[in-house]
Design an enzyme around this catalytic site. Structure first.
Site, PDB file in Angstrom:
ATOM      1  N   LYS A  76      48.854  55.570  56.455  1.00  0.00           N
ATOM      2  CA  LYS A  76      50.280  55.451  56.801  1.00  0.00           C
ATOM      3  C   LYS A  76      51.146  56.222  55.796  1.00  0.00           C
ATOM      4  CE  LYS A  76      48.758  51.534  56.875  1.00  0.00           C
ATOM      5  NZ  LYS A  76      47.343  51.040  56.906  1.00  0.00           N
ATOM      6  N   PHE A 114      47.109  54.119  52.191  1.00  0.00           N
ATOM      7  CA  PHE A 114      45.822  54.466  52.796  1.00  0.00           C
ATOM      8  C   PHE A 114      44.962  53.214  52.904  1.00  0.00           C
ATOM      9  CE2 PHE A 114      45.999  59.135  51.079  1.00  0.00           C
ATOM     10  CZ  PHE A 114      47.038  59.399  51.956  1.00  0.00           C
ATOM     11  N   GLY A 115      44.818  52.696  54.132  1.00  0.00           N
ATOM     12  CA  GLY A 115      43.960  51.543  54.388  1.00  0.00           C
ATOM     13  C   GLY A 115      42.610  51.992  54.909  1.00  0.00           C
ATOM     14  N   THR A 145      41.473  51.685  57.953  1.00  0.00           N
ATOM     15  CA  THR A 145      41.519  52.218  59.312  1.00  0.00           C
ATOM     16  C   THR A 145      42.554  53.330  59.448  1.00  0.00           C
ATOM     17  OG1 THR A 145      40.869  50.083  60.226  1.00  0.00           O
ATOM     18  CG2 THR A 145      41.885  51.623  61.762  1.00  0.00           C
ATOM     19  N   ASP A 178      46.958  47.425  47.740  1.00  0.00           N
ATOM     20  CA  ASP A 178      47.807  47.043  48.884  1.00  0.00           C
ATOM     21  C   ASP A 178      48.241  45.582  48.767  1.00  0.00           C
ATOM     22  OD1 ASP A 178      45.146  46.196  49.292  1.00  0.00           O
ATOM     23  OD2 ASP A 178      45.217  46.474  51.462  1.00  0.00           O
TER      24      ASP A 178
HETATM   25  N1  ADP Z   1      46.859  53.359  67.037  1.00  0.00           N
HETATM   26  C1  ADP Z   1      46.068  52.545  66.350  1.00  0.00           C
HETATM   27  N2  ADP Z   1      44.955  53.037  65.762  1.00  0.00           N
HETATM   28  C2  ADP Z   1      44.133  52.236  65.057  1.00  0.00           C
HETATM   29  N3  ADP Z   1      44.350  50.921  64.902  1.00  0.00           N
HETATM   30  C3  ADP Z   1      45.439  50.386  65.473  1.00  0.00           C
HETATM   31  C4  ADP Z   1      46.354  51.169  66.207  1.00  0.00           C
HETATM   32  N4  ADP Z   1      47.357  50.359  66.624  1.00  0.00           N
HETATM   33  C5  ADP Z   1      47.075  49.132  66.166  1.00  0.00           C
HETATM   34  N5  ADP Z   1      45.906  49.138  65.498  1.00  0.00           N
HETATM   35  C6  ADP Z   1      45.307  47.950  64.891  1.00  0.00           C
HETATM   36  O1  ADP Z   1      45.732  47.975  63.555  1.00  0.00           O
HETATM   37  C7  ADP Z   1      44.624  47.705  62.695  1.00  0.00           C
HETATM   38  C8  ADP Z   1      44.792  48.533  61.464  1.00  0.00           C
HETATM   39  O2  ADP Z   1      45.983  48.111  60.853  1.00  0.00           O
HETATM   40  P1  ADP Z   1      46.424  48.704  59.477  1.00  0.00           P
HETATM   41  O3  ADP Z   1      47.407  47.743  58.914  1.00  0.00           O
HETATM   42  O4  ADP Z   1      46.846  50.117  59.599  1.00  0.00           O
HETATM   43  O5  ADP Z   1      45.034  48.603  58.684  1.00  0.00           O
HETATM   44  P2  ADP Z   1      44.497  49.286  57.369  1.00  0.00           P
HETATM   45  O6  ADP Z   1      45.619  49.180  56.365  1.00  0.00           O
HETATM   46  O7  ADP Z   1      43.330  48.434  57.040  1.00  0.00           O
HETATM   47  O8  ADP Z   1      44.129  50.700  57.678  1.00  0.00           O
HETATM   48  C9  ADP Z   1      43.368  48.076  63.464  1.00  0.00           C
HETATM   49  O9  ADP Z   1      42.323  47.212  63.093  1.00  0.00           O
HETATM   50  C10 ADP Z   1      43.780  47.896  64.905  1.00  0.00           C
HETATM   51  O10 ADP Z   1      43.377  46.604  65.351  1.00  0.00           O
HETATM   52  C1  PAZ Z   2      40.667  43.483  51.166  1.00  0.00           C
HETATM   53  C2  PAZ Z   2      40.819  44.953  51.527  1.00  0.00           C
HETATM   54  C3  PAZ Z   2      39.484  45.498  52.018  1.00  0.00           C
HETATM   55  C4  PAZ Z   2      41.853  45.053  52.662  1.00  0.00           C
HETATM   56  O1  PAZ Z   2      41.928  46.386  53.081  1.00  0.00           O
HETATM   57  P1  PAZ Z   2      42.593  46.774  54.506  1.00  0.00           P
HETATM   58  O2  PAZ Z   2      42.105  45.802  55.512  1.00  0.00           O
HETATM   59  O3  PAZ Z   2      44.089  46.636  54.307  1.00  0.00           O
HETATM   60  O4  PAZ Z   2      42.198  48.182  54.765  1.00  0.00           O
HETATM   61  C5  PAZ Z   2      41.371  45.774  50.328  1.00  0.00           C
HETATM   62  O5  PAZ Z   2      42.569  45.221  49.886  1.00  0.00           O
HETATM   63  C6  PAZ Z   2      40.384  45.811  49.180  1.00  0.00           C
HETATM   64  O6  PAZ Z   2      39.457  46.569  49.189  1.00  0.00           O
HETATM   65  N1  PAZ Z   2      40.622  44.943  48.164  1.00  0.00           N
HETATM   66  C7  PAZ Z   2      39.800  44.854  46.964  1.00  0.00           C
HETATM   67  C8  PAZ Z   2      39.280  43.457  46.766  1.00  0.00           C
HETATM   68  C9  PAZ Z   2      40.361  42.371  46.648  1.00  0.00           C
HETATM   69  O7  PAZ Z   2      41.526  42.560  47.017  1.00  0.00           O
HETATM   70  O8  PAZ Z   2      40.039  41.288  46.146  1.00  0.00           O
END
Ligand code: ADP
Ligand code: PAZ
Length: 218
Positions: free
Chosen positions: A13, A7-8, A10, A88
């Protein structure tokens, strides 16, 4: 069968694994019990691994609790306080192995550097591609939305291609700069890209979409 969840900020997964073989993967629409139950094979899953950088609503915690397996989030830090690292990032560093710079292009871009003893030695966090484009659109009167493309220019010749160059080529130059610095510190460094925007830079370095899953399955 194992259900792996990442869970990120955005995207939510999931991947379903049988042993070390991925049999299904995708994106969950939202953090509801219904969405989780719709994951293929959910009823047959014997264990659940979860990495999250966001808060989990309590109905989901209850749904997961009986099958949740704690991740082995153990990585030593060398002059680094690993207690502050996102789950992550720890899993990426574990999944990649020693002497690696993992670069995760998600909501944020994270740089995660391990040495030859597989200790976490340094990192960086910068704004992701979506965030860069959104910030420029929302904080100016006239800049349009950025539409990321694989074929981006290093210099633009109109507003849209200037944005593309500023964000996409800007990230390329940023990545190359961190790689150069990391190579000074770690001999025989390997570089791997992952995350939702890694595809745009696969001409630079190898992409592994399964790094978090690999970290969970160690
Ligand atoms: N279908 C989609 N929906 C949302 N974001 C997408 C999609 N395809 C590609 N992206 C890109 O992927 C990024 C998110 O990647 P991801 O690794 O899943 O991030 P997180 O782990 O932070 O949720 C978004 O910032 C966007 O630029
Ligand atoms: C740096 C992050 C915001 C990245 O998150 P993501 O972009 O993968 O959604 C996440 O790993 C987080 O909240 N980390 C805690 C602080 C650190 O890693 O130092």
């Amino acid at each position: 069968m194992k259900l792996l969840l990442d869970f990120g900020n955005t995207r939510l997964k999931y991947a379903v694994y049988e042993g070390h073989t991925k049999i299904n993967a995708g994106i969950i629409a939202d953090l509801t019990v219904e969405s989780i139950r719709q994951i293929p094979y959910f009823a047959q899953v014997e264990s659940i691994h979860l990495s999250t950088v966001i808060d989990i609503p309590s109905p989901l915690s209850k749904l997961f609790s009986a099958k949740l397996v704690p991740n082995q989030l153990v990585i030593p830090g060398k002059d680094y306080d690993v207690s502050s690292l996102g789950e992550d990032r720890i899993l990426l560093a574990l999944g990649a192995g020693p002497s690696h710079l993992t670069i995760c292009l998600g909501t944020c871009i994270t740089y995660n550097l391990t040495d030859e003893s597989h200790a976490f030695v340094g990192g960086a966090i910068s704004p992701g591609i979506g965030m860069r484009g959104k910030a420029m659109h929302e904080q100016t009167a006239k800049l349009p939305h950025l539409i990321p493309q694989i074929n981006y220019p290093h210099f633009g010749d109109n507003t849209a291609s200037n944005l593309l160059a500023g964000v996409m080529a800007g990230v390329e130059f940023e990545i190359k700069g961190f790689v150069e610095e990391a190579q000074k510190r770690i001999p025989n460094l390997q570089i791997v890209l992952t995350g939702g925007d890694a595809q745009y830079f696969e001409h630079l370095y190898p992409v592994d979409p399964d790094l978090v899953w690999k970290g969970m399955l160690i």
